[in-house]
Write a protein that holds these residues in place. Structure first.
Motif, PDB file in Angstrom:
ATOM      1  N   ALA A 260       0.853  -1.182   0.000  1.00 45.45           N
ATOM      2  CA  ALA A 260       0.000   0.000   0.000  1.00 45.45           C
ATOM      3  C   ALA A 260       0.894   1.238   0.000  1.00 45.45           C
ATOM      4  N   THR A 261       0.422   2.287  -0.652  1.00 44.76           N
ATOM      5  CA  THR A 261       1.209   3.514  -0.711  1.00 44.76           C
ATOM      6  C   THR A 261       0.677   4.537   0.284  1.00 44.76           C
ATOM      7  N   ASP A 262       1.514   5.480   0.638  1.00 43.62           N
ATOM      8  CA  ASP A 262       1.186   6.492   1.642  1.00 43.62           C
ATOM      9  C   ASP A 262       1.832   7.802   1.207  1.00 43.62           C
ATOM     10  N   GLY A 263       1.105   8.565   0.419  1.00 43.72           N
ATOM     11  CA  GLY A 263       1.626   9.844  -0.032  1.00 43.72           C
ATOM     12  C   GLY A 263       1.408  10.045  -1.510  1.00 43.72           C
ATOM     13  N   ALA A 264       0.337  10.744  -1.876  1.00 39.73           N
ATOM     14  CA  ALA A 264      -0.020  10.947  -3.289  1.00 39.73           C
ATOM     15  C   ALA A 264       0.822  12.055  -3.885  1.00 39.73           C
ATOM     16  N   PRO A 265       1.059  12.078  -5.170  1.00 40.56           N
ATOM     17  CA  PRO A 265       0.754  10.982  -6.085  1.00 40.56           C
ATOM     18  C   PRO A 265       1.842   9.916  -6.017  1.00 40.56           C
ATOM     19  N   THR A 266       1.504   8.733  -6.439  1.00 40.33           N
ATOM     20  CA  THR A 266       2.485   7.654  -6.438  1.00 40.33           C
ATOM     21  C   THR A 266       3.489   7.910  -7.551  1.00 40.33           C
ATOM     22  N   PRO A 267       4.620   7.239  -7.513  1.00 42.83           N
ATOM     23  CA  PRO A 267       5.585   7.394  -8.609  1.00 42.83           C
ATOM     24  C   PRO A 267       4.999   7.005  -9.965  1.00 42.83           C
ATOM     25  N   MET A 268       3.925   6.210  -9.950  1.00 48.06           N
ATOM     26  CA  MET A 268       3.286   5.803 -11.198  1.00 48.06           C
ATOM     27  C   MET A 268       2.242   6.818 -11.666  1.00 48.06           C
ATOM     28  N   GLY A 269       2.082   7.933 -10.908  1.00 51.07           N
ATOM     29  CA  GLY A 269       1.146   8.974 -11.309  1.00 51.07           C
ATOM     30  C   GLY A 269      -0.295   8.672 -10.967  1.00 51.07           C
ATOM     31  N   GLN A 270      -0.528   7.736 -10.067  1.00 54.36           N
ATOM     32  CA  GLN A 270      -1.883   7.371  -9.671  1.00 54.36           C
ATOM     33  C   GLN A 270      -2.156   7.827  -8.253  1.00 54.36           C
ATOM     34  N   ASN A 271      -3.440   7.767  -7.851  1.00 50.84           N
ATOM     35  CA  ASN A 271      -3.777   7.991  -6.450  1.00 50.84           C
ATOM     36  C   ASN A 271      -3.121   6.905  -5.619  1.00 50.84           C
ATOM     37  N   ASP A 272      -3.030   7.134  -4.318  1.00 49.79           N
ATOM     38  CA  ASP A 272      -2.556   6.077  -3.431  1.00 49.79           C
ATOM     39  C   ASP A 272      -3.464   4.867  -3.565  1.00 49.79           C
ATOM     40  N   GLY A 273      -2.954   3.717  -3.205  1.00 50.23           N
ATOM     41  CA  GLY A 273      -3.756   2.508  -3.294  1.00 50.23           C
ATOM     42  C   GLY A 273      -2.968   1.301  -2.859  1.00 50.23           C
ATOM     43  N   VAL A 274      -3.485   0.145  -3.254  1.00 48.34           N
ATOM     44  CA  VAL A 274      -2.826  -1.127  -2.993  1.00 48.34           C
ATOM     45  C   VAL A 274      -2.367  -1.675  -4.338  1.00 48.34           C
ATOM     46  N   PHE A 275      -1.129  -2.091  -4.373  1.00 45.12           N
ATOM     47  CA  PHE A 275      -0.537  -2.603  -5.607  1.00 45.12           C
ATOM     48  C   PHE A 275      -0.045  -4.013  -5.359  1.00 45.12           C
ATOM     49  N   ARG A 276       0.003  -4.816  -6.404  1.00 43.91           N
ATOM     50  CA  ARG A 276       0.517  -6.175  -6.271  1.00 43.91           C
ATOM     51  C   ARG A 276       1.701  -6.345  -7.208  1.00 43.91           C
ATOM     52  N   VAL A 277       2.596  -7.226  -6.804  1.00 47.24           N
ATOM     53  CA  VAL A 277       3.778  -7.528  -7.606  1.00 47.24           C
ATOM     54  C   VAL A 277       3.915  -9.047  -7.673  1.00 47.24           C
ATOM     55  N   PRO A 278       3.614  -9.657  -8.816  1.00 46.82           N
ATOM     56  CA  PRO A 278       3.792 -11.099  -8.935  1.00 46.82           C
ATOM     57  C   PRO A 278       5.249 -11.481  -8.676  1.00 46.82           C
ATOM     58  N   VAL A 279       5.443 -12.602  -7.989  1.00 45.39           N
ATOM     59  CA  VAL A 279       6.801 -13.052  -7.652  1.00 45.39           C
ATOM     60  C   VAL A 279       7.234 -14.247  -8.504  1.00 45.39           C
ATOM     61  N   ALA A 280       6.372 -14.683  -9.398  1.00 48.54           N
ATOM     62  CA  ALA A 280       6.704 -15.791 -10.283  1.00 48.54           C
ATOM     63  C   ALA A 280       5.939 -15.620 -11.594  1.00 48.54           C
ATOM     64  N   GLY A 281       6.375 -16.313 -12.603  1.00 44.99           N
ATOM     65  CA  GLY A 281       5.681 -16.288 -13.883  1.00 44.99           C
ATOM     66  C   GLY A 281       6.148 -15.172 -14.792  1.00 44.99           C
ATOM     67  N   PRO A 282       5.490 -15.033 -15.952  1.00 44.33           N
ATOM     68  CA  PRO A 282       5.940 -14.072 -16.958  1.00 44.33           C
ATOM     69  C   PRO A 282       5.775 -12.600 -16.541  1.00 44.33           C
ATOM     70  N   GLU A 283       4.909 -12.322 -15.558  1.00 40.68           N
ATOM     71  CA  GLU A 283       4.715 -10.936 -15.099  1.00 40.68           C
ATOM     72  C   GLU A 283       5.490 -10.646 -13.814  1.00 40.68           C
ATOM     73  N   ARG A 284       6.426 -11.527 -13.465  1.00 40.54           N
ATOM     74  CA  ARG A 284       7.211 -11.370 -12.244  1.00 40.54           C
ATOM     75  C   ARG A 284       7.852  -9.988 -12.182  1.00 40.54           C
ATOM     76  N   GLY A 285       7.678  -9.320 -11.037  1.00 40.02           N
ATOM     77  CA  GLY A 285       8.298  -8.026 -10.811  1.00 40.02           C
ATOM     78  C   GLY A 285       7.561  -6.838 -11.396  1.00 40.02           C
ATOM     79  N   GLN A 286       6.469  -7.049 -12.105  1.00 39.24           N
ATOM     80  CA  GLN A 286       5.715  -5.947 -12.703  1.00 39.24           C
ATOM     81  C   GLN A 286       4.647  -5.464 -11.718  1.00 39.24           C
ATOM     82  N   VAL A 287       4.723  -4.181 -11.354  1.00 39.14           N
ATOM     83  CA  VAL A 287       3.781  -3.600 -10.403  1.00 39.14           C
ATOM     84  C   VAL A 287       2.432  -3.414 -11.089  1.00 39.14           C
ATOM     85  N   LYS A 288       1.376  -3.877 -10.429  1.00 40.68           N
ATOM     86  CA  LYS A 288       0.026  -3.766 -10.961  1.00 40.68           C
ATOM     87  C   LYS A 288      -0.877  -3.180  -9.890  1.00 40.68           C
ATOM     88  N   ALA A 289      -1.719  -2.223 -10.265  1.00 45.52           N
ATOM     89  CA  ALA A 289      -2.670  -1.633  -9.323  1.00 45.52           C
ATOM     90  C   ALA A 289      -3.763  -2.639  -8.997  1.00 45.52           C
TER      91      ALA A 289
END
Length: 92
Positions: free
Chosen positions: A1-30
């Protein structure tokens, strides 16, 4: 979860997920976003990873907003913004 808008991705604060395996490993997703100006506080995963509780804190608190001219009225459509506790869940 982020704390301090805007996020580095230019979005509102929120909860983001980062897959740890598979083809999307390491890609931040809202996963979810809180209202403009709010912080996403206290994320809690519950019920065998089926529920995520979170608290949008001080929605609409941005430069230039005032009590008479709020930047947000979330979660209502009138008056003034209010902090809340919310849950995002997966149906069985």
């Amino acid at each position: 979860a982020t704390d301090g808008a805007p996020t580095p991705m230019g979005q509102n604060d929120g909860v983001f997920r980062v897959p740890v395996a598979g083809p999307e490993r390491g890609q931040v997703k809202a996963f979810l976003s809180v209202p403009k100006g709010a912080e996403c506080c206290g994320p809690l995963v519950y019920d065998n990873d089926r529920s995520l509780f979170f608290a949008p804190q001080h929605p609409g608190e941005i430069t230039g907003s005032t009590f008479d001219a709020p930047a947000s009225t979330w979660p209502h459509t009138n008056d003034f913004p209010r902090p809340s506790v919310c849950v995002a869940y997966r149906q069985r």
